[in-house]
Design a protein around this motif. Sequence first.
Motif, short mmCIF file in Angstrom:
data_model
loop_
_atom_site.label_atom_id
_atom_site.label_comp_id
_atom_site.label_asym_id
_atom_site.label_seq_id
_atom_site.Cartn_x
_atom_site.Cartn_y
_atom_site.Cartn_z
N ALA A 31 -72.48 71.26 -48.71
CA ALA A 31 -72.25 71.23 -50.15
C ALA A 31 -73.39 71.89 -50.93
N VAL A 32 -74.36 72.44 -50.21
CA VAL A 32 -75.55 73.02 -50.86
C VAL A 32 -75.53 74.53 -50.67
N SER A 33 -75.45 75.25 -51.77
CA SER A 33 -75.26 76.70 -51.70
C SER A 33 -76.49 77.44 -51.20
N THR A 34 -77.67 76.80 -51.23
CA THR A 34 -78.91 77.49 -50.87
C THR A 34 -79.26 77.38 -49.39
N THR A 35 -78.45 76.68 -48.59
CA THR A 35 -78.75 76.57 -47.17
C THR A 35 -78.47 77.89 -46.45
N ALA A 36 -79.15 78.08 -45.33
CA ALA A 36 -78.92 79.28 -44.53
C ALA A 36 -77.47 79.40 -44.10
N ALA A 37 -76.84 78.24 -43.82
CA ALA A 37 -75.45 78.24 -43.36
C ALA A 37 -74.51 78.77 -44.44
N LYS A 64 -66.90 69.35 -49.95
CA LYS A 64 -66.50 68.37 -50.97
C LYS A 64 -65.81 68.98 -52.18
N THR A 65 -65.65 70.31 -52.21
CA THR A 65 -64.92 70.91 -53.33
C THR A 65 -63.43 70.98 -53.06
#
Length: 324
Positions: A31-37, A64-65
């Motif tokens: 759910a975190v846009s800044t992760t490498a994934a 979760k979107t």
Amino acid sequence: MKLFTMTAIATLAATVVTAQADDWTGYTYSAVSTTAAVKGMNRIAERVAEETGGDLTITIHLGKTLQISSEDITQATGDGIVDFAADFFFSGNVPIARVLNLPMLIENDEEWNKAYAAMEPILTEAFAEQNVTLLGGYRYPQQVLFTTFEMSSLDDLSGHKIRVTSPEQGRFVEEFSGAPITLSGSEVPTSLERGVIDGVLTASAGGAKNWHEFLPYNYRFAVNYGNSVIIANTDVFDALSPENQDVLRNIVAEEGQSITAEFLTDEETQKTAQAEAGMKITEAADGDAAVAREKLAPFWEAWANDNGPEYVEALSLVREAIGK
């Protein structure tokens, strides 16, 4: 009349082009846009659109979107609810993949690469049974211990409650007289504050990136690896032209390697930052690995036997590949 004919032809051509273009729905558990994934998944989408000339576009949705639980991503992909996905929690649908996550079985990058190569045909077939095409994936750094109490050896786990993300990790904790507890990531900070758990198994670039303020100690003992797969619905993948299938496969392979490399770089960055913020980092004691390996090796065999002959075969292939 000629003008009408040419207009009609142009309209028809535009309609054909539109019909041939594929617009996929993509999804990731993160759910975190800044992760490498997530950054890697977005790069895949951008490159696919460019390298197929717009024939294939993918819109990536964060975790979760969409109304899809993390444990159901592979099933949702097979059912065509999404067309393309990254899934970290796929072992519920493809449990044989957990061979790669057995504690103390795979202990370094070289072993991981050999083990994954041995398992890839088995995984491809297992996903195919779910109407899912396995395109590639990426790996997280090794899972190590972050705790509210100081550790100098694995014996210090005794009597402590450790959050784990799989039954196999739980068995590791139990072998050293600890109590494994399963919690969602959102429950971890409150559980640490209230003493419900005394520590977690994660990576510096993983959960510790968000929970480090609750975890003053890090014992750098590597228990196992975690990995994610990148998958597509088989029906929509098969409907692509062979050329676009190759484009997608090649991009996923390249970006999967990049995501893994970025996680490993971030692991060192986060480890340094956490130490500078006051976390006490202790390297694994000499002899701990040998003791843990001896304790867990019988579990590998029992685990495979309990699950069936195909698991026994998969474990045998992996052990042969890595020489264990």
